[in-house]
Design a protein around this motif. Structure first.
Motif, PDB file in Angstrom:
ATOM      1  N   GLY A  16       0.792  -1.228   0.000  1.00 29.15           N
ATOM      2  CA  GLY A  16       0.000   0.000   0.000  1.00 29.15           C
ATOM      3  C   GLY A  16       0.824   1.277   0.000  1.00 29.15           C
ATOM      4  N   THR A  17       2.094   1.156   0.297  1.00 28.87           N
ATOM      5  CA  THR A  17       2.955   2.345   0.301  1.00 28.87           C
ATOM      6  C   THR A  17       3.580   2.533  -1.072  1.00 28.87           C
ATOM      7  OG1 THR A  17       4.880   1.095   1.056  1.00 28.87           O
ATOM      8  CG2 THR A  17       3.456   2.063   2.746  1.00 28.87           C
ATOM      9  N   SER A  18       4.217   3.683  -1.263  1.00 23.70           N
ATOM     10  CA  SER A  18       4.871   3.989  -2.538  1.00 23.70           C
ATOM     11  C   SER A  18       6.377   4.014  -2.353  1.00 23.70           C
ATOM     12  CB  SER A  18       4.383   5.338  -3.073  1.00 23.70           C
ATOM     13  OG  SER A  18       3.014   5.276  -3.387  1.00 23.70           O
ATOM     14  N   VAL A  19       7.072   3.653  -3.398  1.00 20.80           N
ATOM     15  CA  VAL A  19       8.536   3.590  -3.361  1.00 20.80           C
ATOM     16  C   VAL A  19       9.096   4.326  -4.571  1.00 20.80           C
ATOM     17  CG1 VAL A  19      10.523   2.061  -3.512  1.00 20.80           C
ATOM     18  CG2 VAL A  19       8.542   1.400  -2.149  1.00 20.80           C
ATOM     19  N   LYS A  20      10.100   5.146  -4.329  1.00 23.68           N
ATOM     20  CA  LYS A  20      10.749   5.872  -5.425  1.00 23.68           C
ATOM     21  C   LYS A  20      12.148   5.336  -5.649  1.00 23.68           C
ATOM     22  CE  LYS A  20      10.350  10.373  -6.044  1.00 23.68           C
ATOM     23  NZ  LYS A  20      10.527  11.846  -5.906  1.00 23.68           N
ATOM     24  N   ILE A  21      12.462   5.065  -6.896  1.00 25.84           N
ATOM     25  CA  ILE A  21      13.797   4.591  -7.281  1.00 25.84           C
ATOM     26  C   ILE A  21      14.427   5.646  -8.179  1.00 25.84           C
ATOM     27  CG2 ILE A  21      15.099   2.772  -8.439  1.00 25.84           C
ATOM     28  CD1 ILE A  21      12.674   0.925  -7.920  1.00 25.84           C
ATOM     29  N   GLU A  22      15.662   6.009  -7.866  1.00 26.54           N
ATOM     30  CA  GLU A  22      16.346   7.039  -8.636  1.00 26.54           C
ATOM     31  C   GLU A  22      17.419   6.439  -9.532  1.00 26.54           C
ATOM     32  OE1 GLU A  22      16.075  10.956  -5.704  1.00 26.54           O
ATOM     33  OE2 GLU A  22      17.998   9.989  -6.112  1.00 26.54           O
ATOM     34  N   CYS A  23      17.553   7.030 -10.690  1.00 27.72           N
ATOM     35  CA  CYS A  23      18.565   6.610 -11.646  1.00 27.72           C
ATOM     36  C   CYS A  23      19.287   7.859 -12.146  1.00 27.72           C
ATOM     37  CB  CYS A  23      17.904   5.863 -12.809  1.00 27.72           C
ATOM     38  SG  CYS A  23      19.041   5.214 -14.035  1.00 27.72           S
ATOM     39  N   ARG A  24      20.584   7.930 -11.897  1.00 27.91           N
ATOM     40  CA  ARG A  24      21.350   9.107 -12.274  1.00 27.91           C
ATOM     41  C   ARG A  24      22.506   8.730 -13.192  1.00 27.91           C
ATOM     42  NH1 ARG A  24      20.433  13.561  -8.983  1.00 27.91           N
ATOM     43  NH2 ARG A  24      19.193  13.124  -7.101  1.00 27.91           N
ATOM     44  N   SER A  25      22.690   9.536 -14.221  1.00 24.66           N
ATOM     45  CA  SER A  25      23.889   9.403 -15.046  1.00 24.66           C
ATOM     46  C   SER A  25      24.913  10.360 -14.461  1.00 24.66           C
ATOM     47  CB  SER A  25      23.572   9.735 -16.499  1.00 24.66           C
ATOM     48  OG  SER A  25      23.032  11.036 -16.618  1.00 24.66           O
ATOM     49  N   LEU A  26      26.055   9.826 -14.053  1.00 25.98           N
ATOM     50  CA  LEU A  26      27.014  10.621 -13.279  1.00 25.98           C
ATOM     51  C   LEU A  26      27.966  11.444 -14.134  1.00 25.98           C
ATOM     52  CD1 LEU A  26      27.932   8.176 -10.375  1.00 25.98           C
ATOM     53  CD2 LEU A  26      26.109   9.890 -10.514  1.00 25.98           C
ATOM     54  N   ASP A  27      28.296  10.962 -15.305  1.00 27.86           N
ATOM     55  CA  ASP A  27      29.319  11.667 -16.077  1.00 27.86           C
ATOM     56  C   ASP A  27      28.922  11.861 -17.533  1.00 27.86           C
ATOM     57  OD1 ASP A  27      31.494   8.713 -16.226  1.00 27.86           O
ATOM     58  OD2 ASP A  27      29.371   9.022 -16.646  1.00 27.86           O
ATOM     59  N   PHE A  28      27.629  11.772 -17.807  1.00 27.79           N
ATOM     60  CA  PHE A  28      27.155  12.061 -19.150  1.00 27.79           C
ATOM     61  C   PHE A  28      25.697  12.461 -19.064  1.00 27.79           C
ATOM     62  CE2 PHE A  28      24.504   8.310 -20.209  1.00 27.79           C
ATOM     63  CZ  PHE A  28      24.831   7.472 -19.166  1.00 27.79           C
ATOM     64  N   GLN A  29      25.225  13.065 -20.120  1.00 28.75           N
ATOM     65  CA  GLN A  29      23.828  13.482 -20.168  1.00 28.75           C
ATOM     66  C   GLN A  29      23.007  12.402 -20.852  1.00 28.75           C
ATOM     67  OE1 GLN A  29      24.099  17.360 -22.072  1.00 28.75           O
ATOM     68  NE2 GLN A  29      24.023  18.352 -20.078  1.00 28.75           N
ATOM     69  N   ALA A  30      22.009  11.912 -20.140  1.00 31.04           N
ATOM     70  CA  ALA A  30      21.197  10.806 -20.636  1.00 31.04           C
ATOM     71  C   ALA A  30      19.894  11.350 -21.204  1.00 31.04           C
ATOM     72  CB  ALA A  30      20.929   9.810 -19.516  1.00 31.04           C
ATOM     73  N   THR A  31      19.831  11.468 -22.501  1.00 35.79           N
ATOM     74  CA  THR A  31      18.589  11.952 -23.099  1.00 35.79           C
ATOM     75  C   THR A  31      17.506  10.882 -23.079  1.00 35.79           C
ATOM     76  OG1 THR A  31      19.448  11.304 -25.253  1.00 35.79           O
ATOM     77  CG2 THR A  31      19.723  13.605 -24.624  1.00 35.79           C
ATOM     78  N   THR A  32      17.905   9.643 -23.071  1.00 36.61           N
ATOM     79  CA  THR A  32      16.946   8.538 -23.041  1.00 36.61           C
ATOM     80  C   THR A  32      17.307   7.568 -21.935  1.00 36.61           C
ATOM     81  OG1 THR A  32      16.649   8.684 -25.429  1.00 36.61           O
ATOM     82  CG2 THR A  32      15.831   6.702 -24.360  1.00 36.61           C
ATOM     83  N   MET A  33      16.329   7.215 -21.153  1.00 34.94           N
ATOM     84  CA  MET A  33      16.524   6.200 -20.113  1.00 34.94           C
ATOM     85  C   MET A  33      15.467   5.113 -20.270  1.00 34.94           C
ATOM     86  SD  MET A  33      17.671   8.084 -16.609  1.00 34.94           S
ATOM     87  CE  MET A  33      19.311   8.776 -16.429  1.00 34.94           C
ATOM     88  N   PHE A  34      15.879   3.913 -19.957  1.00 35.02           N
ATOM     89  CA  PHE A  34      14.990   2.767 -20.044  1.00 35.02           C
ATOM     90  C   PHE A  34      14.839   2.153 -18.653  1.00 35.02           C
ATOM     91  CE2 PHE A  34      15.075   2.540 -24.654  1.00 35.02           C
ATOM     92  CZ  PHE A  34      16.303   3.085 -24.980  1.00 35.02           C
ATOM     93  N   TRP A  35      13.637   1.752 -18.338  1.00 35.90           N
ATOM     94  CA  TRP A  35      13.380   1.057 -17.083  1.00 35.90           C
ATOM     95  C   TRP A  35      12.972  -0.384 -17.385  1.00 35.90           C
ATOM     96  CZ3 TRP A  35      14.496   2.698 -12.294  1.00 35.90           C
ATOM     97  CH2 TRP A  35      14.769   4.077 -12.126  1.00 35.90           C
ATOM     98  N   TYR A  36      13.665  -1.287 -16.719  1.00 37.77           N
ATOM     99  CA  TYR A  36      13.400  -2.707 -16.909  1.00 37.77           C
ATOM    100  C   TYR A  36      12.980  -3.336 -15.592  1.00 37.77           C
ATOM    101  CZ  TYR A  36      15.975  -2.431 -21.349  1.00 37.77           C
ATOM    102  OH  TYR A  36      16.390  -2.116 -22.620  1.00 37.77           O
ATOM    103  N   ARG A  37      12.267  -4.438 -15.744  1.00 38.11           N
ATOM    104  CA  ARG A  37      11.923  -5.262 -14.598  1.00 38.11           C
ATOM    105  C   ARG A  37      12.441  -6.668 -14.887  1.00 38.11           C
ATOM    106  NH1 ARG A  37       5.819  -5.895 -12.013  1.00 38.11           N
ATOM    107  NH2 ARG A  37       6.402  -7.386 -10.377  1.00 38.11           N
ATOM    108  N   GLN A  38      13.025  -7.285 -13.898  1.00 38.43           N
ATOM    109  CA  GLN A  38      13.588  -8.607 -14.103  1.00 38.43           C
ATOM    110  C   GLN A  38      13.079  -9.560 -13.049  1.00 38.43           C
ATOM    111  OE1 GLN A  38      17.879  -9.000 -13.650  1.00 38.43           O
ATOM    112  NE2 GLN A  38      17.970 -10.523 -15.276  1.00 38.43           N
ATOM    113  N   PHE A  39      12.460 -10.635 -13.502  1.00 37.60           N
ATOM    114  CA  PHE A  39      12.002 -11.685 -12.606  1.00 37.60           C
ATOM    115  C   PHE A  39      13.121 -12.713 -12.455  1.00 37.60           C
ATOM    116  CE2 PHE A  39       7.749 -10.273 -12.047  1.00 37.60           C
ATOM    117  CZ  PHE A  39       7.413  -9.603 -13.220  1.00 37.60           C
ATOM    118  N   PRO A  40      13.092 -13.473 -11.366  1.00 41.71           N
ATOM    119  CA  PRO A  40      14.174 -14.436 -11.129  1.00 41.71           C
ATOM    120  C   PRO A  40      14.402 -15.356 -12.319  1.00 41.71           C
ATOM    121  CG  PRO A  40      12.781 -14.265  -9.193  1.00 41.71           C
ATOM    122  CD  PRO A  40      12.103 -13.472 -10.275  1.00 41.71           C
ATOM    123  N   LYS A  41      15.645 -15.513 -12.674  1.00 45.52           N
ATOM    124  CA  LYS A  41      16.053 -16.407 -13.754  1.00 45.52           C
ATOM    125  C   LYS A  41      15.407 -16.048 -15.096  1.00 45.52           C
ATOM    126  CE  LYS A  41      18.448 -18.898 -10.890  1.00 45.52           C
ATOM    127  NZ  LYS A  41      19.919 -18.839 -10.914  1.00 45.52           N
TER     128      LYS A  41
END
Lengths: 118, 115
Positions: A16-41
């Protein structure tokens, strides 16, 4: 170079709660980012593609109201899992492609976030 | 749309033995091909890539792959594996699609190196 930092690496939350995940590019500018989900195996399942300053493009079957993606700057994208349920427990990985890179450039991945919803 | 097939879900091998992880793809246009490695509870790291030119591509950690257009394959090889090579390996393909770069990943192959 081309480092992507993803935070947190692990998170446990109550149903019931919400969770925020952050993704940062540290040394380049990321015009496009992709989010993936991975299930076991299993392989990576593309959830959405986000471009800086515009709305994310979600893959079929991914609930955009549940998985909120914001790409407000060239170095930061966030994924918020709203009203999390145990079935949302998974490994979430972000990746980025730089603005000056062509379509033949590889993706740079974060180290993933293990989400456990109790 | 492009697709990637990794025929083996798991490949067990003894240390110092050679290994080949298979990858086949399908696409109606030219592709770019990649191999990534994933260690437990981590993101993916690029091993090598084929963009154009020589069909034999060398990557990090002693891995190499050969692009075979006629067989639409991009198999990954290493002549002598180490225990530390135990990981999940993903083959990926990308094409330019409507101006966007949408990479497609195979299901992954788990390489298990035994002492």
């Amino acid at each position: 170079g081309a480092v992507v930092s993803q935070h947190p690496s692990r998170v446990i939350c109550k149903s019931g709660t919400s969770v925020k995940i952050e993704c940062r590019s540290l040394d380049f500018q990321a015009t496009t980012m992709f989010w993936y989900r991975q299930f076991p195996k299993q392989s990576l399942m593309l959830m959405a593609t986000s471009n800086e300053g515009s709305k994310a493009t979600y893959e079929q079957g991914v609930e955009k109201d549940k998985f909120l993606i914001n790409h407000a700057s060239l170095t930061l994208s966030t994924l918020t899992v709203t009203s999390a349920h145990p079935e949302d427990s998974s490994f979430y990985i972000c990746s980025a492609r730089g603005g000056s890179s062509g379509y033949n450039s590889p993706l740079h991945f974060g180290n993933g976030t293990r989400l456990t919803v109790t | 749309a492009q697709s990637v097939t990794q025929l083996d879900s798991q490949v067990p091998v003894f240390e110092e033995a050679p290994v080949e992880l298979r990858c086949n793809y399908s696409s109606s246009v030219s592709v770019y091909l990649f191999w990534y490695v994933q260690y437990p509870n981590q993101g993916l790291q690029l091993l090598l890539k084929y963009l154009s030119g020589s069909t034999l591509v060398k990557g990090i950690n002693g891995f190499e792959a050969e692009f075979n257009k006629s067989q639409t394959s991009f198999h990954l090889r290493k002549p002598s594996v180490h225990i530390s090579d135990t990981a999940e390996y993903f083959c990926a393909v990308s094409v330019a699609s409507g101006g966007s770069y949408i990479p497609t990943f195979g299901r992954g192959t788990s390489l298990i190196v035994h002492p």
